[in-house]
Design an enzyme around this catalytic site. Structure first.
Site, PDB file in Angstrom:
ATOM      1  N   HIS A  85     -17.053   1.273 -47.139  1.00 43.65           N
ATOM      2  CA  HIS A  85     -17.933   0.777 -46.072  1.00 43.65           C
ATOM      3  C   HIS A  85     -19.343   0.525 -46.593  1.00 43.65           C
ATOM      4  O   HIS A  85     -19.828   1.258 -47.466  1.00 43.65           O
ATOM      5  CB  HIS A  85     -17.929   1.693 -44.847  1.00 43.65           C
ATOM      6  CG  HIS A  85     -18.472   3.073 -45.042  1.00 43.65           C
ATOM      7  ND1 HIS A  85     -19.801   3.384 -44.872  1.00 43.65           N
ATOM      8  CD2 HIS A  85     -17.866   4.247 -45.352  1.00 43.65           C
ATOM      9  CE1 HIS A  85     -19.984   4.682 -45.064  1.00 43.65           C
ATOM     10  NE2 HIS A  85     -18.832   5.236 -45.371  1.00 43.65           N
ATOM     11  N   ASP A  87     -22.190   0.249 -44.608  1.00 46.18           N
ATOM     12  CA  ASP A  87     -23.304   0.832 -43.858  1.00 46.18           C
ATOM     13  C   ASP A  87     -23.623   2.220 -44.367  1.00 46.18           C
ATOM     14  O   ASP A  87     -22.773   2.891 -44.968  1.00 46.18           O
ATOM     15  CB  ASP A  87     -22.996   0.876 -42.351  1.00 46.18           C
ATOM     16  CG  ASP A  87     -21.850   1.819 -41.997  1.00 46.18           C
ATOM     17  OD1 ASP A  87     -20.825   1.803 -42.718  1.00 46.18           O
ATOM     18  OD2 ASP A  87     -21.973   2.564 -41.012  1.00 46.18           O
ATOM     19  N   ASP A 148     -22.753   7.421 -50.054  1.00 44.43           N
ATOM     20  CA  ASP A 148     -21.828   7.264 -48.932  1.00 44.43           C
ATOM     21  C   ASP A 148     -22.195   5.970 -48.232  1.00 44.43           C
ATOM     22  O   ASP A 148     -23.086   5.952 -47.398  1.00 44.43           O
ATOM     23  CB  ASP A 148     -21.961   8.474 -48.006  1.00 44.43           C
ATOM     24  CG  ASP A 148     -21.022   8.414 -46.814  1.00 44.43           C
ATOM     25  OD1 ASP A 148     -20.196   7.488 -46.761  1.00 44.43           O
ATOM     26  OD2 ASP A 148     -21.122   9.285 -45.935  1.00 44.43           O
ATOM     27  N   GLU A 182     -18.963   1.930 -40.325  1.00 47.25           N
ATOM     28  CA  GLU A 182     -18.041   3.062 -40.393  1.00 47.25           C
ATOM     29  C   GLU A 182     -18.704   4.329 -39.874  1.00 47.25           C
ATOM     30  O   GLU A 182     -18.094   5.131 -39.179  1.00 47.25           O
ATOM     31  CB  GLU A 182     -17.576   3.279 -41.839  1.00 47.25           C
ATOM     32  CG  GLU A 182     -16.433   4.274 -41.988  1.00 47.25           C
ATOM     33  CD  GLU A 182     -16.871   5.733 -42.095  1.00 47.25           C
ATOM     34  OE1 GLU A 182     -16.000   6.604 -42.000  1.00 47.25           O
ATOM     35  OE2 GLU A 182     -18.081   6.013 -42.264  1.00 47.25           O
ATOM     36  N   GLU A 183     -19.984   4.497 -40.202  1.00 47.39           N
ATOM     37  CA  GLU A 183     -20.701   5.737 -39.858  1.00 47.39           C
ATOM     38  C   GLU A 183     -20.841   5.926 -38.356  1.00 47.39           C
ATOM     39  O   GLU A 183     -21.088   7.031 -37.887  1.00 47.39           O
ATOM     40  CB  GLU A 183     -22.097   5.751 -40.509  1.00 47.39           C
ATOM     41  CG  GLU A 183     -22.077   5.774 -42.032  1.00 47.39           C
ATOM     42  CD  GLU A 183     -21.644   7.112 -42.601  1.00 47.39           C
ATOM     43  OE1 GLU A 183     -21.374   8.045 -41.821  1.00 47.39           O
ATOM     44  OE2 GLU A 183     -21.575   7.215 -43.837  1.00 47.39           O
ATOM     45  N   ASP A 205     -13.985   6.862 -50.014  1.00 51.48           N
ATOM     46  CA  ASP A 205     -15.031   7.390 -49.135  1.00 51.48           C
ATOM     47  C   ASP A 205     -14.956   8.915 -49.099  1.00 51.48           C
ATOM     48  O   ASP A 205     -15.135   9.523 -48.049  1.00 51.48           O
ATOM     49  CB  ASP A 205     -14.840   6.768 -47.732  1.00 51.48           C
ATOM     50  CG  ASP A 205     -16.060   6.943 -46.839  1.00 51.48           C
ATOM     51  OD1 ASP A 205     -17.121   7.334 -47.343  1.00 51.48           O
ATOM     52  OD2 ASP A 205     -15.927   6.691 -45.625  1.00 51.48           O
ATOM     53  N   HIS A 388     -25.848  11.955 -46.218  1.00 52.33           N
ATOM     54  CA  HIS A 388     -26.613  11.816 -44.966  1.00 52.33           C
ATOM     55  C   HIS A 388     -27.945  12.558 -45.002  1.00 52.33           C
ATOM     56  O   HIS A 388     -28.501  12.887 -43.964  1.00 52.33           O
ATOM     57  CB  HIS A 388     -25.810  12.275 -43.736  1.00 52.33           C
ATOM     58  CG  HIS A 388     -24.530  11.520 -43.526  1.00 52.33           C
ATOM     59  ND1 HIS A 388     -23.799  11.598 -42.355  1.00 52.33           N
ATOM     60  CD2 HIS A 388     -23.843  10.672 -44.329  1.00 52.33           C
ATOM     61  CE1 HIS A 388     -22.720  10.843 -42.451  1.00 52.33           C
ATOM     62  NE2 HIS A 388     -22.718  10.268 -43.642  1.00 52.33           N
TER      63      HIS A 388
HETATM   64 ZN   LIG Z   1     -18.583   7.329 -45.656  1.00 61.35          ZN
END
Ligand SMILES: [Zn+2]
Length: 416
Positions: A85, A87, A148, A182-183, A205, A388
């Protein structure tokens, strides 16, 4: 054992990650549009261009913002999908990411140029202590890195580039997909399974070396609405019904010493109040419900409804509604009927001297939804850590190991 790995992909993986991570492509859960943010097109347009440059076929940016491409097969075999992904998480600043490479990590504390108070220490992060000698990529202290899932994007792009440049490597048809959003749980459009056209697929991922994930949470979300009786407080006696009091009563009655994210781990599920808003006349409570099993998830929904009913019974003049919406389901429900995609990934790990680890993840991936929609899609590690947040980091050699696993997988799949 990892030090013995073929290092020919390290530089390409590192260069790609550094380049992609510097592009802000954060998603936004409060945006109704699809993709949720226009900046995700900065990544998607670049990937379209790079896929064309390396000679991928059927390169396409769909109307739902996913990039698709084909690496044609040179032998018979099932069509295998590889996804990542584009994003990055909305939970932390993603503007102005300055990726930084630490060559040959010395095993000590890592400090950050733009944030002197921040320390990434192997004492707090045991996985880091095993990465001495590796090349690490971090951000500069004020942003997340976005490994990520830009590490996944880098691995999938390098895989495609390598296979296209080396037609002697036998593999079946390969489909590539880069998803947005995705997030925020909106990565898999209803049209994706058909457009992807893969017999099975893998998301890149995951985190630790060797992780092959085929169990995710099953997830619902809930919205509780409370309508009180609004009246001027000066004349409110025996007439006003304050929605804020009823909302707090509901939250207070829900389990707090158990069944919450902060009191559970492993295979335990939870009920989590994510948001509460409104005022004395109307209130709204948002929750997420998680469990690995269908009955456990249903039980959490029942509990929430019972609590709402009880509070409603205590104040019949109020109007309390509770709606529960499905989000995604544990991919194991479908994968256990045919473990071929999982077994191939486990075999590909072992063929590269990596002992696979399969733990249920307390979250979901694009693969959870894809699997439910008919494309079995387990998740493969790509090395990302502390995601994150500002400590996010990844080892280039872990990414290279992931790439080797994918290369082996593509060849093993063609023999099936
Ligand atoms: Zn991810």
């Amino acid at each position: 054992m990892q030090q013995d790995f073929d290092r020919r992909f390290d530089q390409e993986l590192q260069d790609r990650l550094v380049r992609y991570a510097a592009i802000d492509s954060q998603s936004d859960e409060n945006s109704p549009s699809s993709p949720s943010t226009d900046i995700q097109f900065d990544m998607q347009n670049l990937l379209v261009q790079e896929l064309q440059e390396i000679g991928a076929q059927d390169v396409q940016l769909t109307d739902y913002g996913t990039v698709l491409a084909t690496v044609p097969g040179n032998t018979e075999g099932p069509t295998v999908g590889f996804l990542a992904h584009v994003d990055t998480a909305p939970q932390f600043n993603a503007e102005g990411v300055k990726p930084r490479v630490i060559k040959g990590y010395n095993g000590g504390d890592i400090t950050f140029p733009d944030n002197p108070d921040l320390v990434l220490s192997p004492a707090d992060h045991p996985y880091l202590s095993g990465k001495e000698g590796h090349d690490l990529v971090t951000a500069s202290g004020l942003t997340l890195l976005g490994a990520d899932d830009k590490s996944g994007v880098s691995i999938v792009m390098t895989l495609a580039r390598h296979l296209l440049a080396n037609p002697d490597t036998p593999h079946g048809p390969i489909r590539i997909a880069f998803t947005p959003d995705e997030e925020i749980g909106r990565g898999v459009d209803a049209k994706l399974p058909k457009d992807l056209g893969a017999d099975f697929a893998y998301t890149l991922d995951g985190s630790d070396l060797g992780e092959i994930i085929y169990e995710s949470f099953s997830a619902d979300r809930a919205v509780v609405k409370i309508k009180g009786v609004s009246i001027h407080p000066g004349w409110a006696k025996e007439k006003m019904v304050n929605a804020a009091h009823l909302a707090s009563k509901i939250v207070q009655t829900l389990p707090q010493a158990t069944m919450t994210p902060e009191t559970t781990d492993g295979r335990e599920g939870f009920l989590h109040v994510t948001d509460m808003s409104g005022g004395s006349s109307e209130m709204e409570i948002k929750l997420i419900l998680r469990d690995f099993e269908r009955d456990g998830l249903a039980a959490k929904g029942d509990l929430l409804r019972k609590v709402c009913d009880a509070v409603q019974a205590s104040e019949p003049r109020a109007e309390i509604t509770c709606e529960i919406y499905p989000q995604y389901r544990n991919m194991r429900y479908w994968l256990e009927d045919d473990m071929t995609p999982v077994d191939l990934a486990l075999e590909a790990c072992r063929a590269n001297g990596i002992e696979p680890i399969s733990v249920p993840i307390r979250g979901g991936t694009d693969g959870s939804r894809l699997t439910e929609l008919g494309v079995p899609t387990p998740n493969i590690f790509c090395g990302m850590q502390c995601v994150h947040g500002p400590l996010e980091w990844v080892s280039v050699q872990d990414m290279a190991a992931s790439l080797q696993v994918c290369l082996t997988l593509a060849q093993l799949a063609a023999k099936k």
